[in-house]
Design a protein around this motif. Structure first.
Motif, PDB file in Angstrom:
ATOM      1  N   ARG A  87      36.745 112.077  46.155  1.00 47.61           N
ATOM      2  CA  ARG A  87      37.696 112.297  45.053  1.00 47.61           C
ATOM      3  C   ARG A  87      39.103 111.801  45.407  1.00 47.61           C
ATOM      4  O   ARG A  87      40.074 112.200  44.780  1.00 47.61           O
ATOM      5  CB  ARG A  87      37.751 113.786  44.709  1.00 47.61           C
ATOM      6  CG  ARG A  87      36.444 114.349  44.153  1.00 47.61           C
ATOM      7  CD  ARG A  87      36.665 115.705  43.502  1.00 47.61           C
ATOM      8  NE  ARG A  87      37.097 116.694  44.471  1.00 47.61           N
ATOM      9  CZ  ARG A  87      36.295 117.542  45.095  1.00 47.61           C
ATOM     10  NH1 ARG A  87      34.984 117.491  44.871  1.00 47.61           N
ATOM     11  NH2 ARG A  87      36.759 118.435  45.955  1.00 47.61           N
ATOM     12  N   SER A  88      39.190 110.919  46.385  1.00 46.63           N
ATOM     13  CA  SER A  88      40.499 110.476  46.862  1.00 46.63           C
ATOM     14  C   SER A  88      40.911 109.155  46.217  1.00 46.63           C
ATOM     15  O   SER A  88      40.057 108.359  45.791  1.00 46.63           O
ATOM     16  CB  SER A  88      40.477 110.307  48.377  1.00 46.63           C
ATOM     17  OG  SER A  88      39.630 109.225  48.730  1.00 46.63           O
ATOM     18  N   PRO A  89      42.220 108.873  46.188  1.00 48.15           N
ATOM     19  CA  PRO A  89      42.689 107.584  45.656  1.00 48.15           C
ATOM     20  C   PRO A  89      42.173 106.390  46.459  1.00 48.15           C
ATOM     21  O   PRO A  89      41.847 105.353  45.877  1.00 48.15           O
ATOM     22  CB  PRO A  89      44.212 107.696  45.764  1.00 48.15           C
ATOM     23  CG  PRO A  89      44.510 109.154  45.803  1.00 48.15           C
ATOM     24  CD  PRO A  89      43.342 109.784  46.496  1.00 48.15           C
ATOM     25  N   ILE A  90      42.085 106.506  47.790  1.00 47.34           N
ATOM     26  CA  ILE A  90      41.637 105.373  48.586  1.00 47.34           C
ATOM     27  C   ILE A  90      40.190 105.016  48.275  1.00 47.34           C
ATOM     28  O   ILE A  90      39.825 103.832  48.221  1.00 47.34           O
ATOM     29  CB  ILE A  90      41.825 105.646  50.110  1.00 47.34           C
ATOM     30  CG1 ILE A  90      41.398 104.434  50.942  1.00 47.34           C
ATOM     31  CG2 ILE A  90      41.074 106.885  50.542  1.00 47.34           C
ATOM     32  CD1 ILE A  90      42.122 103.162  50.625  1.00 47.34           C
ATOM     33  N   LYS A  91      39.344 106.001  48.030  1.00 45.43           N
ATOM     34  CA  LYS A  91      37.954 105.716  47.657  1.00 45.43           C
ATOM     35  C   LYS A  91      37.915 104.972  46.318  1.00 45.43           C
ATOM     36  O   LYS A  91      37.157 104.005  46.149  1.00 45.43           O
ATOM     37  CB  LYS A  91      37.157 107.019  47.554  1.00 45.43           C
ATOM     38  CG  LYS A  91      35.677 106.822  47.170  1.00 45.43           C
ATOM     39  CD  LYS A  91      34.921 106.085  48.263  1.00 45.43           C
ATOM     40  CE  LYS A  91      33.408 106.166  48.098  1.00 45.43           C
ATOM     41  NZ  LYS A  91      32.899 105.466  46.914  1.00 45.43           N
ATOM     42  N   TYR A  92      38.744 105.390  45.405  1.00 48.84           N
ATOM     43  CA  TYR A  92      38.824 104.727  44.103  1.00 48.84           C
ATOM     44  C   TYR A  92      39.301 103.295  44.266  1.00 48.84           C
ATOM     45  O   TYR A  92      38.754 102.363  43.658  1.00 48.84           O
ATOM     46  CB  TYR A  92      39.776 105.508  43.195  1.00 48.84           C
ATOM     47  CG  TYR A  92      39.931 104.916  41.813  1.00 48.84           C
ATOM     48  CD1 TYR A  92      39.029 105.230  40.792  1.00 48.84           C
ATOM     49  CD2 TYR A  92      40.982 104.036  41.529  1.00 48.84           C
ATOM     50  CE1 TYR A  92      39.169 104.676  39.519  1.00 48.84           C
ATOM     51  CE2 TYR A  92      41.133 103.487  40.267  1.00 48.84           C
ATOM     52  CZ  TYR A  92      40.220 103.813  39.272  1.00 48.84           C
ATOM     53  OH  TYR A  92      40.360 103.260  38.025  1.00 48.84           O
ATOM     54  N   MET A  93      40.307 103.081  45.123  1.00 47.19           N
ATOM     55  CA  MET A  93      40.830 101.734  45.341  1.00 47.19           C
ATOM     56  C   MET A  93      39.793 100.834  45.993  1.00 47.19           C
ATOM     57  O   MET A  93      39.662  99.657  45.637  1.00 47.19           O
ATOM     58  CB  MET A  93      42.099 101.806  46.184  1.00 47.19           C
ATOM     59  CG  MET A  93      43.263 102.506  45.489  1.00 47.19           C
ATOM     60  SD  MET A  93      44.721 102.689  46.543  1.00 47.19           S
ATOM     61  CE  MET A  93      45.315 100.982  46.604  1.00 47.19           C
ATOM     62  N   LEU A  94      39.050 101.362  46.954  1.00 48.37           N
ATOM     63  CA  LEU A  94      37.996 100.576  47.605  1.00 48.37           C
ATOM     64  C   LEU A  94      36.895 100.212  46.614  1.00 48.37           C
ATOM     65  O   LEU A  94      36.425  99.070  46.581  1.00 48.37           O
ATOM     66  CB  LEU A  94      37.423 101.353  48.779  1.00 48.37           C
ATOM     67  CG  LEU A  94      38.303 101.475  50.027  1.00 48.37           C
ATOM     68  CD1 LEU A  94      37.705 102.488  50.997  1.00 48.37           C
ATOM     69  CD2 LEU A  94      38.457 100.121  50.712  1.00 48.37           C
ATOM     70  N   ASP A  95      36.483 101.190  45.815  1.00 45.40           N
ATOM     71  CA  ASP A  95      35.407 100.950  44.856  1.00 45.40           C
ATOM     72  C   ASP A  95      35.791  99.922  43.800  1.00 45.40           C
ATOM     73  O   ASP A  95      34.934  99.184  43.289  1.00 45.40           O
ATOM     74  CB  ASP A  95      35.009 102.256  44.165  1.00 45.40           C
ATOM     75  CG  ASP A  95      34.250 103.195  45.090  1.00 45.40           C
ATOM     76  OD1 ASP A  95      33.809 102.742  46.161  1.00 45.40           O
ATOM     77  OD2 ASP A  95      34.113 104.389  44.745  1.00 45.40           O
ATOM     78  N   HIS A  96      37.076  99.876  43.441  1.00 40.67           N
ATOM     79  CA  HIS A  96      37.544  98.978  42.378  1.00 40.67           C
ATOM     80  C   HIS A  96      38.340  97.793  42.923  1.00 40.67           C
ATOM     81  O   HIS A  96      38.969  97.063  42.149  1.00 40.67           O
ATOM     82  CB  HIS A  96      38.391  99.763  41.374  1.00 40.67           C
ATOM     83  CG  HIS A  96      37.617 100.799  40.617  1.00 40.67           C
ATOM     84  ND1 HIS A  96      37.343 102.057  41.143  1.00 40.67           N
ATOM     85  CD2 HIS A  96      37.027 100.759  39.392  1.00 40.67           C
ATOM     86  CE1 HIS A  96      36.645 102.754  40.263  1.00 40.67           C
ATOM     87  NE2 HIS A  96      36.435 101.998  39.197  1.00 40.67           N
ATOM     88  N   ASP A  97      38.316  97.612  44.261  1.00 34.86           N
ATOM     89  CA  ASP A  97      38.976  96.469  44.903  1.00 34.86           C
ATOM     90  C   ASP A  97      40.439  96.363  44.485  1.00 34.86           C
ATOM     91  O   ASP A  97      40.926  95.293  44.090  1.00 34.86           O
ATOM     92  CB  ASP A  97      38.233  95.173  44.574  1.00 34.86           C
ATOM     93  CG  ASP A  97      38.634  94.028  45.501  1.00 34.86           C
ATOM     94  OD1 ASP A  97      39.081  94.318  46.630  1.00 34.86           O
ATOM     95  OD2 ASP A  97      38.509  92.853  45.101  1.00 34.86           O
ATOM     96  N   LEU A  98      41.159  97.468  44.593  1.00 37.22           N
ATOM     97  CA  LEU A  98      42.569  97.521  44.216  1.00 37.22           C
ATOM     98  C   LEU A  98      43.437  97.523  45.471  1.00 37.22           C
ATOM     99  O   LEU A  98      43.070  98.104  46.491  1.00 37.22           O
ATOM    100  CB  LEU A  98      42.868  98.788  43.398  1.00 37.22           C
ATOM    101  CG  LEU A  98      42.104  98.975  42.083  1.00 37.22           C
ATOM    102  CD1 LEU A  98      42.460 100.319  41.460  1.00 37.22           C
ATOM    103  CD2 LEU A  98      42.415  97.840  41.121  1.00 37.22           C
ATOM    104  N   ASP A  99      44.585  96.885  45.384  1.00 34.20           N
ATOM    105  CA  ASP A  99      45.549  96.958  46.486  1.00 34.20           C
ATOM    106  C   ASP A  99      46.805  97.729  46.102  1.00 34.20           C
ATOM    107  O   ASP A  99      47.707  97.908  46.914  1.00 34.20           O
ATOM    108  CB  ASP A  99      45.925  95.561  46.991  1.00 34.20           C
ATOM    109  CG  ASP A  99      46.477  94.663  45.883  1.00 34.20           C
ATOM    110  OD1 ASP A  99      46.884  95.188  44.824  1.00 34.20           O
ATOM    111  OD2 ASP A  99      46.492  93.439  46.079  1.00 34.20           O
ATOM    112  N   PHE A 100      46.856  98.203  44.834  1.00 36.59           N
ATOM    113  CA  PHE A 100      48.003  98.979  44.359  1.00 36.59           C
ATOM    114  C   PHE A 100      47.533 100.032  43.360  1.00 36.59           C
ATOM    115  O   PHE A 100      46.703  99.754  42.488  1.00 36.59           O
ATOM    116  CB  PHE A 100      49.040  98.060  43.694  1.00 36.59           C
ATOM    117  CG  PHE A 100      50.173  98.792  43.023  1.00 36.59           C
ATOM    118  CD1 PHE A 100      51.223  99.298  43.771  1.00 36.59           C
ATOM    119  CD2 PHE A 100      50.174  98.992  41.648  1.00 36.59           C
ATOM    120  CE1 PHE A 100      52.272  99.985  43.161  1.00 36.59           C
ATOM    121  CE2 PHE A 100      51.210  99.674  41.029  1.00 36.59           C
ATOM    122  CZ  PHE A 100      52.267 100.170  41.789  1.00 36.59           C
ATOM    123  N   LEU A 101      48.047 101.245  43.514  1.00 36.05           N
ATOM    124  CA  LEU A 101      47.738 102.318  42.572  1.00 36.05           C
ATOM    125  C   LEU A 101      48.940 103.257  42.523  1.00 36.05           C
ATOM    126  O   LEU A 101      49.412 103.728  43.551  1.00 36.05           O
ATOM    127  CB  LEU A 101      46.490 103.089  43.021  1.00 36.05           C
ATOM    128  CG  LEU A 101      46.040 104.247  42.122  1.00 36.05           C
ATOM    129  CD1 LEU A 101      45.584 103.730  40.759  1.00 36.05           C
ATOM    130  CD2 LEU A 101      44.929 105.044  42.799  1.00 36.05           C
TER     131      LEU A 101
END
Length: 410
Positions: A87-101
């Motif tokens: 449920r963390s932001p980093i997991k979300y960023m990894l899953d969606h290939d994001l470098d900024f949130l």
């Protein structure tokens, strides 16, 4: 909001200077937060997290919070991903290939992540999440599927959160931070891998430049050697998985006991554990090294009883092992060929320990040692006799370690 561009560039130069001077990452992060605040960037919390190569830990993090200072933490390997991570932001960023949130926290209603809720409850108004890959395909440490890269978060309690100019500034600084952290993390990763596979003493020798054939050093130490009983029969009778499990149970009893007593494992030689307790002026006396070795032998034998009870209850085969101890000079040095080296431990004391361990099986005494070891705590030992060890032409007096009740062998 207008920021002084030259001041931001100075901060970038300062980060490069920190990297070149090999400054630790912890004070660097705290210094960076203070410098940003000084030029008008309202930072109240910042955190850096990165993946590591370690048998116990999968990631490391450094957190700075205004008024609290620096905190560090290591995340242990887990068979399954924790709910906190899922449920963390980093997991979300990894899953969606994001470098900024970005997470605006000064809003009403539910927020996207548990971390956002926690920070809002603590008075924070805005959170910036940035991520950069540090190891690519051409790297010695290639990008892994679970690699976090460098994950950095910035949080503020300022009313209205971060100005857009500040957000762009933090994005620009991410490149500097990634380079600084890559230079700082590389030595940590190399040291971690070297310590894991070579042990700290040999790792220091190798990383210190002793990488030529024949180079090495000599140290006086208590030599501590253990070997598994009937390993050939066990390997033939058990399936590969069952034998591997037994082997790791045995290593956990012996290797862990030696390390936790302050020893250093130099090698796993087949199903044997070779460890030393280095005797060093000002660090560890000979008597202290011997006492640590004796404590390790007792702990290992006690762990064996506990593990065998568990294995017996599960219907698994039990195991036994011997332990030998002696004191002497050992040489740590490179052997092999010039293109392929092994940093090994050699010397008469190592050979003596190996031969003494063979006697533990023949004599039915689990732990044997020489008189030099026994003299430190004679009440814990019983003389077994004098024997001509294999490959020698003189007799060696051997003593067996007694159990706490002094009526049976340890």
């Amino acid at each position: 909001m207008v920021l002084n561009t030259s001041k931001i560039l100075e901060i970038g130069d300062w980060l490069i200077q920190q990297a070149l001077a090999e400054k630790p990452l912890e004070p660097m992060l705290e210094g960076l937060a203070n410098k940003l605040n000084h030029v008008g960037v309202p930072i109240d919390r910042c955190r850096m997290t990165w993946s590591t190569l370690h048998p116990l830990f999968e990631a490391e993090t450094v957190l700075w919070t205004s008024g609290r200072g620096i905190e560090t933490k290591r995340f242990v390997h887990q068979e399954e991903e924790s709910q906190e991570y899922l449920r963390s932001p980093i997991k979300y960023m990894l899953d969606h290939d994001l470098d900024f949130l970005r997470g605006r926290l000064d809003v009403t209603g539910a927020l996207a992540f548990d971390l956002f809720e926690e920070l809002r409850a603590d008075g924070f108004t805005d959170l910036i999440n940035l991520r950069t890959n540090m190891f690519m395909g051409r790297s010695v440490l290639p990008l892994r599927a679970d690699d976090l890269g460098l994950y950095v978060t910035w949080a503020t309690r300022a009313p209205g959160g971060f100005h857009d100019t500040v957000v762009e500034t933090l994005k620009q600084l991410q490149r500097y931070m990634s380079l600084v952290c890559k230079l700082g993390i590389y030595p940590r990763l190399i040291t971690s891998v070297a310590d894991t596979y070579l042990g700290p003493t040999i790792a220091r020798e190798v990383l210190g430049g002793r990488i030529r054939l024949g180079s090495g050093s000599q140290v006086r130490a208590l030599v501590w050697l253990s070997d598994l009983r009937n390993s050939t029969g066990l390997a033939e009778d058990l399936s590969e998985d069952c034998y591997l499990t037994l082997l790791n149970d045995y290593f956990d009893c012996t290797g862990r006991a030696a390390m936790e007593a302050g020893g250093e494992i130099l090698a796993f030689i087949g199903d044997a554990v070779l460890a030393i307790f280095p005797i060093q002026d000002g660090k560890l006396t000979q008597d202290a090294a011997i006492r640590k070795g004796i404590a390790a032998a007792r702990t290992a034998r006690g762990a064996r009883r506990t593990v065998n009870a568990r294995r017996r209850e599960a219907g698994d085969v039990e195991f036994d092992f011997g332990v030998a101890m002696c004191v002497g000079e050992v040489r740590l040095g490179n052997i092999g060929i010039r293109q392929r080296l092994s940093f090994s431990v050699i010397g008469p004391s190592v050979n003596e320990a190996e031969r003494i361990e063979k006697e533990t099986k023949r004599l039915g005494v689990p732990v044997l040692a020489t008189s030099e070891v026994v003299d430190v705590a004679a009440a814990h030992w019983r003389r077994v006799g004098s024997f001509t060890l294999r490959g020698t032409h003189h007799e060696t007096e051997l003593f067996g370690l007694l159990a706490d009740d002094t009526r049976s062998w340890a």
